[in-house]
Motif scaffolding. Structure first.
Motif, PDB file in Angstrom:
ATOM      1  N   SER A 197      34.169  35.259  34.470  1.00  0.00           N
ATOM      2  CA  SER A 197      34.645  34.835  35.790  1.00  0.00           C
ATOM      3  C   SER A 197      36.123  34.479  35.878  1.00  0.00           C
ATOM      4  CB  SER A 197      33.790  33.686  36.311  1.00  0.00           C
ATOM      5  OG  SER A 197      33.815  32.613  35.392  1.00  0.00           O
ATOM      6  N   GLY A 198      36.570  33.436  35.199  1.00  0.00           N
ATOM      7  CA  GLY A 198      37.965  33.007  35.298  1.00  0.00           C
ATOM      8  C   GLY A 198      38.925  34.023  34.726  1.00  0.00           C
ATOM      9  N   THR A 199      38.539  34.636  33.621  1.00  0.00           N
ATOM     10  CA  THR A 199      39.398  35.647  33.001  1.00  0.00           C
ATOM     11  C   THR A 199      39.525  36.858  33.906  1.00  0.00           C
ATOM     12  OG1 THR A 199      38.747  34.890  30.791  1.00  0.00           O
ATOM     13  CG2 THR A 199      39.726  37.081  30.954  1.00  0.00           C
ATOM     14  N   ALA A 200      38.435  37.273  34.527  1.00  0.00           N
ATOM     15  CA  ALA A 200      38.479  38.426  35.442  1.00  0.00           C
ATOM     16  C   ALA A 200      39.433  38.154  36.605  1.00  0.00           C
ATOM     17  CB  ALA A 200      37.078  38.741  35.958  1.00  0.00           C
ATOM     18  N   ARG A 201      39.394  36.950  37.131  1.00  0.00           N
ATOM     19  CA  ARG A 201      40.307  36.612  38.230  1.00  0.00           C
ATOM     20  C   ARG A 201      41.763  36.665  37.769  1.00  0.00           C
ATOM     21  NH1 ARG A 201      36.139  32.960  39.250  1.00  0.00           N
ATOM     22  NH2 ARG A 201      37.264  31.236  38.267  1.00  0.00           N
TER      23      ARG A 201
ATOM     24  N   GLU B  99      48.383  39.365  29.459  1.00  0.00           N
ATOM     25  CA  GLU B  99      49.017  40.531  30.103  1.00  0.00           C
ATOM     26  C   GLU B  99      49.283  41.640  29.088  1.00  0.00           C
ATOM     27  OE1 GLU B  99      50.338  43.187  32.607  1.00  0.00           O
ATOM     28  OE2 GLU B  99      49.879  41.214  33.428  1.00  0.00           O
ATOM     29  N   THR B 100      49.756  41.282  27.923  1.00  0.00           N
ATOM     30  CA  THR B 100      50.051  42.275  26.885  1.00  0.00           C
ATOM     31  C   THR B 100      48.780  42.980  26.427  1.00  0.00           C
ATOM     32  OG1 THR B 100      51.919  40.957  26.130  1.00  0.00           O
ATOM     33  CG2 THR B 100      51.062  42.600  24.597  1.00  0.00           C
ATOM     34  N   ILE B 101      47.748  42.197  26.179  1.00  0.00           N
ATOM     35  CA  ILE B 101      46.487  42.766  25.693  1.00  0.00           C
ATOM     36  C   ILE B 101      45.853  43.661  26.745  1.00  0.00           C
ATOM     37  CG2 ILE B 101      44.116  42.180  25.022  1.00  0.00           C
ATOM     38  CD1 ILE B 101      45.373  39.600  23.769  1.00  0.00           C
ATOM     39  N   VAL B 102      45.726  43.148  27.966  1.00  0.00           N
ATOM     40  CA  VAL B 102      45.078  43.917  29.030  1.00  0.00           C
ATOM     41  C   VAL B 102      45.906  45.150  29.371  1.00  0.00           C
ATOM     42  CG1 VAL B 102      44.337  43.867  31.444  1.00  0.00           C
ATOM     43  CG2 VAL B 102      43.806  41.956  29.941  1.00  0.00           C
TER      44      VAL B 102
ATOM     45  N   CYS C 194      39.316  44.984  37.087  1.00  0.00           N
ATOM     46  CA  CYS C 194      38.461  44.321  36.115  1.00  0.00           C
ATOM     47  C   CYS C 194      37.069  44.194  36.706  1.00  0.00           C
ATOM     48  CB  CYS C 194      39.021  42.938  35.770  1.00  0.00           C
ATOM     49  SG  CYS C 194      38.081  42.077  34.505  1.00  0.00           S
ATOM     50  N   ARG C 195      36.075  44.605  35.941  1.00  0.00           N
ATOM     51  CA  ARG C 195      34.691  44.432  36.376  1.00  0.00           C
ATOM     52  C   ARG C 195      34.213  43.067  35.914  1.00  0.00           C
ATOM     53  NH1 ARG C 195      30.842  49.260  35.471  1.00  0.00           N
ATOM     54  NH2 ARG C 195      29.675  47.918  36.876  1.00  0.00           N
ATOM     55  N   HIS C 196      33.547  42.343  36.787  1.00  0.00           N
ATOM     56  CA  HIS C 196      33.052  41.011  36.462  1.00  0.00           C
ATOM     57  C   HIS C 196      31.736  41.123  35.691  1.00  0.00           C
ATOM     58  CE1 HIS C 196      35.686  38.475  39.168  1.00  0.00           C
ATOM     59  NE2 HIS C 196      36.056  39.720  39.439  1.00  0.00           N
ATOM     60  N   VAL C 197      31.655  40.418  34.582  1.00  0.00           N
ATOM     61  CA  VAL C 197      30.451  40.431  33.757  1.00  0.00           C
ATOM     62  C   VAL C 197      29.239  40.007  34.576  1.00  0.00           C
ATOM     63  CG1 VAL C 197      29.322  39.322  31.787  1.00  0.00           C
ATOM     64  CG2 VAL C 197      31.672  40.104  31.586  1.00  0.00           C
ATOM     65  N   GLU C 198      29.409  39.019  35.436  1.00  0.00           N
ATOM     66  CA  GLU C 198      28.303  38.515  36.247  1.00  0.00           C
ATOM     67  C   GLU C 198      27.699  39.605  37.137  1.00  0.00           C
ATOM     68  OE1 GLU C 198      31.322  37.167  36.037  1.00  0.00           O
ATOM     69  OE2 GLU C 198      31.052  35.130  35.283  1.00  0.00           O
ATOM     70  N   ASP C 199      28.541  40.543  37.593  1.00  0.00           N
ATOM     71  CA  ASP C 199      28.047  41.634  38.428  1.00  0.00           C
ATOM     72  C   ASP C 199      27.177  42.598  37.627  1.00  0.00           C
ATOM     73  OD1 ASP C 199      29.467  40.538  40.527  1.00  0.00           O
ATOM     74  OD2 ASP C 199      31.161  41.921  40.320  1.00  0.00           O
ATOM     75  N   ILE C 200      27.411  42.674  36.350  1.00  0.00           N
ATOM     76  CA  ILE C 200      26.665  43.596  35.498  1.00  0.00           C
ATOM     77  C   ILE C 200      25.386  42.946  34.981  1.00  0.00           C
ATOM     78  CG2 ILE C 200      26.756  44.892  33.329  1.00  0.00           C
ATOM     79  CD1 ILE C 200      29.868  44.974  33.960  1.00  0.00           C
TER      80      ILE C 200
ATOM     81  N   ILE D 189      42.984  38.534  35.349  1.00  0.00           N
ATOM     82  CA  ILE D 189      43.319  39.949  35.141  1.00  0.00           C
ATOM     83  C   ILE D 189      43.592  40.625  36.481  1.00  0.00           C
ATOM     84  CG2 ILE D 189      42.377  42.169  34.378  1.00  0.00           C
ATOM     85  CD1 ILE D 189      40.888  40.520  32.161  1.00  0.00           C
ATOM     86  N   GLU D 190      42.768  40.349  37.474  1.00  0.00           N
ATOM     87  CA  GLU D 190      42.978  40.931  38.806  1.00  0.00           C
ATOM     88  C   GLU D 190      44.275  40.427  39.426  1.00  0.00           C
ATOM     89  OE1 GLU D 190      38.316  41.614  40.011  1.00  0.00           O
ATOM     90  OE2 GLU D 190      39.239  39.665  40.424  1.00  0.00           O
ATOM     91  N   ALA D 191      44.604  39.156  39.201  1.00  0.00           N
ATOM     92  CA  ALA D 191      45.856  38.603  39.725  1.00  0.00           C
ATOM     93  C   ALA D 191      47.073  39.284  39.106  1.00  0.00           C
ATOM     94  CB  ALA D 191      45.909  37.095  39.477  1.00  0.00           C
ATOM     95  N   MET D 192      46.905  39.830  37.919  1.00  0.00           N
ATOM     96  CA  MET D 192      47.983  40.578  37.254  1.00  0.00           C
ATOM     97  C   MET D 192      48.116  41.986  37.827  1.00  0.00           C
ATOM     98  SD  MET D 192      47.235  39.707  33.299  1.00  0.00           S
ATOM     99  CE  MET D 192      46.991  38.032  32.763  1.00  0.00           C
TER     100      MET D 192
END
Length: 72
Positions: A39-43, A22-25, A52-58, A45-48
């Motif tokens: 994937s898991g990190t993006a979820r 949370e502090t870093i983001v 967040c853009r998902h790497v898999e989408d890119i 970040i979004e829950a916070m």
């Protein structure tokens, strides 16, 4: 940073331990950068409540080997 300021525009975040995430983001978002997450990190970040853009989408590829390979 002295007489040279560097503007960070994009940040890739992938963590196995979300302690301090949370502090870093929060700092990255406050600085105006776009956050990309695996994937898991993006979820997390979004829950916070952050975007967040998902790497898999890119990349167009899902993570492999139980998450050990995420970006190539």
């Amino acid at each position: 940073m002295g007489d040279r300021d560097i503007k960070v525009e994009n940040v890739l975040v992938s963590v196995s331990d979300a302690g301090g995430l949370e502090t870093i983001v929060g700092a990255v978002v406050e600085g105006g950068a776009t956050v990309f997450g695996t994937s898991g990190t993006a979820r997390k970040i979004e829950a916070m409540g952050h975007q967040c853009r998902h790497v898999e989408d890119i990349t167009g590829f899902a993570q492999m080997l139980d998450g050990r390979v995420k970006t190539l």
